[in-house]
Design a protein around this motif. Structure first.
Motif, PDB file in Angstrom:
ATOM      1  N   ALA A 145      50.640-136.933  68.679  1.00  0.00           N
ATOM      2  CA  ALA A 145      50.660-136.368  70.033  1.00  0.00           C
ATOM      3  C   ALA A 145      50.271-134.889  69.960  1.00  0.00           C
ATOM      4  N   CYS A 146      49.736-134.386  71.062  1.00  0.00           N
ATOM      5  CA  CYS A 146      49.335-132.979  71.084  1.00  0.00           C
ATOM      6  C   CYS A 146      50.031-132.247  72.224  1.00  0.00           C
ATOM      7  N   VAL A 147      49.981-130.940  72.135  1.00  0.00           N
ATOM      8  CA  VAL A 147      50.589-130.073  73.139  1.00  0.00           C
ATOM      9  C   VAL A 147      49.524-129.101  73.635  1.00  0.00           C
ATOM     10  N   VAL A 148      49.482-128.916  74.954  1.00  0.00           N
ATOM     11  CA  VAL A 148      48.609-127.919  75.562  1.00  0.00           C
ATOM     12  C   VAL A 148      49.507-126.929  76.294  1.00  0.00           C
ATOM     13  N   ILE A 149      49.400-125.665  75.921  1.00  0.00           N
ATOM     14  CA  ILE A 149      50.241-124.631  76.522  1.00  0.00           C
ATOM     15  C   ILE A 149      49.360-123.481  76.973  1.00  0.00           C
ATOM     16  N   THR A 150      49.546-123.054  78.211  1.00  0.00           N
ATOM     17  CA  THR A 150      48.935-121.815  78.680  1.00  0.00           C
ATOM     18  C   THR A 150      50.042-120.901  79.171  1.00  0.00           C
ATOM     19  N   VAL A 151      49.854-119.622  78.957  1.00  0.00           N
ATOM     20  CA  VAL A 151      50.780-118.590  79.434  1.00  0.00           C
ATOM     21  C   VAL A 151      49.961-117.380  79.843  1.00  0.00           C
ATOM     22  N   PRO A 152      50.495-116.533  80.706  1.00  0.00           N
ATOM     23  CA  PRO A 152      49.809-115.268  80.966  1.00  0.00           C
ATOM     24  C   PRO A 152      49.730-114.447  79.674  1.00  0.00           C
ATOM     25  N   ASN A 153      48.671-113.691  79.515  1.00  0.00           N
ATOM     26  CA  ASN A 153      48.457-112.864  78.325  1.00  0.00           C
ATOM     27  C   ASN A 153      49.076-111.489  78.585  1.00  0.00           C
ATOM     28  N   ASP A 154      50.412-111.423  78.540  1.00  0.00           N
ATOM     29  CA  ASP A 154      51.142-110.206  78.884  1.00  0.00           C
ATOM     30  C   ASP A 154      51.464-109.370  77.650  1.00  0.00           C
ATOM     31  N   PHE A 155      51.579-108.076  77.861  1.00  0.00           N
ATOM     32  CA  PHE A 155      51.797-107.099  76.803  1.00  0.00           C
ATOM     33  C   PHE A 155      50.690-107.186  75.752  1.00  0.00           C
ATOM     34  N   SER A 156      49.509-107.602  76.209  1.00  0.00           N
ATOM     35  CA  SER A 156      48.351-107.671  75.330  1.00  0.00           C
ATOM     36  C   SER A 156      47.889-106.245  75.008  1.00  0.00           C
ATOM     37  N   PRO A 157      47.094-106.083  73.958  1.00  0.00           N
ATOM     38  CA  PRO A 157      46.575-104.739  73.656  1.00  0.00           C
ATOM     39  C   PRO A 157      45.843-104.108  74.853  1.00  0.00           C
ATOM     40  N   LEU A 158      45.109-104.910  75.617  1.00  0.00           N
ATOM     41  CA  LEU A 158      44.401-104.380  76.778  1.00  0.00           C
ATOM     42  C   LEU A 158      45.382-103.878  77.832  1.00  0.00           C
ATOM     43  N   GLN A 159      46.413-104.661  78.122  1.00  0.00           N
ATOM     44  CA  GLN A 159      47.401-104.219  79.107  1.00  0.00           C
ATOM     45  C   GLN A 159      48.133-102.970  78.627  1.00  0.00           C
ATOM     46  N   LYS A 160      48.495-102.944  77.352  1.00  0.00           N
ATOM     47  CA  LYS A 160      49.206-101.774  76.815  1.00  0.00           C
ATOM     48  C   LYS A 160      48.338-100.523  76.916  1.00  0.00           C
ATOM     49  N   ALA A 161      47.049-100.652  76.601  1.00  0.00           N
ATOM     50  CA  ALA A 161      46.144 -99.504  76.689  1.00  0.00           C
ATOM     51  C   ALA A 161      46.023 -99.031  78.135  1.00  0.00           C
ATOM     52  N   PHE A 162      45.893 -99.973  79.073  1.00  0.00           N
ATOM     53  CA  PHE A 162      45.797 -99.623  80.483  1.00  0.00           C
ATOM     54  C   PHE A 162      47.056 -98.879  80.931  1.00  0.00           C
ATOM     55  N   LEU A 163      48.229 -99.404  80.569  1.00  0.00           N
ATOM     56  CA  LEU A 163      49.481 -98.764  80.969  1.00  0.00           C
ATOM     57  C   LEU A 163      49.572 -97.343  80.414  1.00  0.00           C
ATOM     58  N   LYS A 164      49.144 -97.175  79.178  1.00  0.00           N
ATOM     59  CA  LYS A 164      49.215 -95.857  78.529  1.00  0.00           C
ATOM     60  C   LYS A 164      48.265 -94.876  79.206  1.00  0.00           C
ATOM     61  N   VAL A 165      47.030 -95.296  79.420  1.00  0.00           N
ATOM     62  CA  VAL A 165      46.025 -94.409  80.006  1.00  0.00           C
ATOM     63  C   VAL A 165      46.382 -94.055  81.450  1.00  0.00           C
TER      64      VAL A 165
END
Length: 195
Positions: A145-165
């Motif tokens: 059997a297999c599993v498919v999981i999606t989640v929001p990509n939160d606290f990603s490097p891109l988001q962290k850079a945006f928050l910092k800038v």
């Protein structure tokens, strides 16, 4: 911050189970789910069209509608939100009221679950103790059997850079809706360490 023990961001302490059950009994997704068709095509490339697909937290049945459109007919979904009523009106599949913990309790009582694929589209960010959930899922999955999981990509490097800038606060932290936060690395870590 990120939990060194768990390997991902989460709130601490988690809200009580009763509080979340009441919250999700009234919960409706604020926006349409993104990438359902893409996720369905990915799964369809990896399982036969006769596969039994279980959508854990199916909402209004949007993902299973995509699977049905790809020729799948053994479709099962459960949810505890009002969207379930719309899912039941779609005219295919089996939809019922439940939550991931009740589903796992019932699957453990049977020993193994007959499904060929388990799907959680934007579910892990909502549940308390996602590691326990994944371990329990693994224990009831049949071989292959297999599993498919999606989640929001939160606290990603891109988001962290945006928050910092920009000096912004993390707008994507939305309690009590999301209690866990994953990016590609933390999700890979959690999945790799839990079956």
């Amino acid at each position: 911050g990120s939990c060194d023990t768990c390997g991902f961001y989460h709130i601490d302490p988690y809200p009580p189970a009763e509080y979340l059950a009441d919250f999700y009994a009234q919960y409706e997704m604020p926006t349409p789910q993104a990438n359902l068709a893409e996720t369905a095509r990915l799964l369809a490339r990896n399982v036969d069209s006769t596969a039994v697909v279980v959508d854990m937290g199916c909402g209004d049945g949007g993902f299973l509608t995509e699977m049905h459109g790809l020729g799948f007919s053994n479709l099962v979904g459960f949810d505890q939100s009002p969207g379930l009523d719309r899912a039941k009106q779609r005219g295919f599949g089996t939809f019922y009221k439940s939550n991931v913990w009740r589903f796992l309790d019932e699957a453990e009582a049977k020993g193994k679950e007959d499904a060929d694929a388990f799907v959680m589209v934007n579910v892990l960010e909502h549940v308390t103790e996602p590691i326990a959930l994944l371990r329990r899922m693994h224990s009831v999955m049949k071989t292959g059997a297999c599993v498919v999981i999606t989640v929001p990509n939160d606290f990603s490097p891109l988001q962290k850079a945006f928050l910092k800038v920009k000096g912004h606060q993390p707008w994507f932290v939305c309690l009590p809706d999301h209690v866990n936060y994953f990016d590609f690395q933390t999700l890979k870590h959690v999945l790799g360490n839990n079956g």
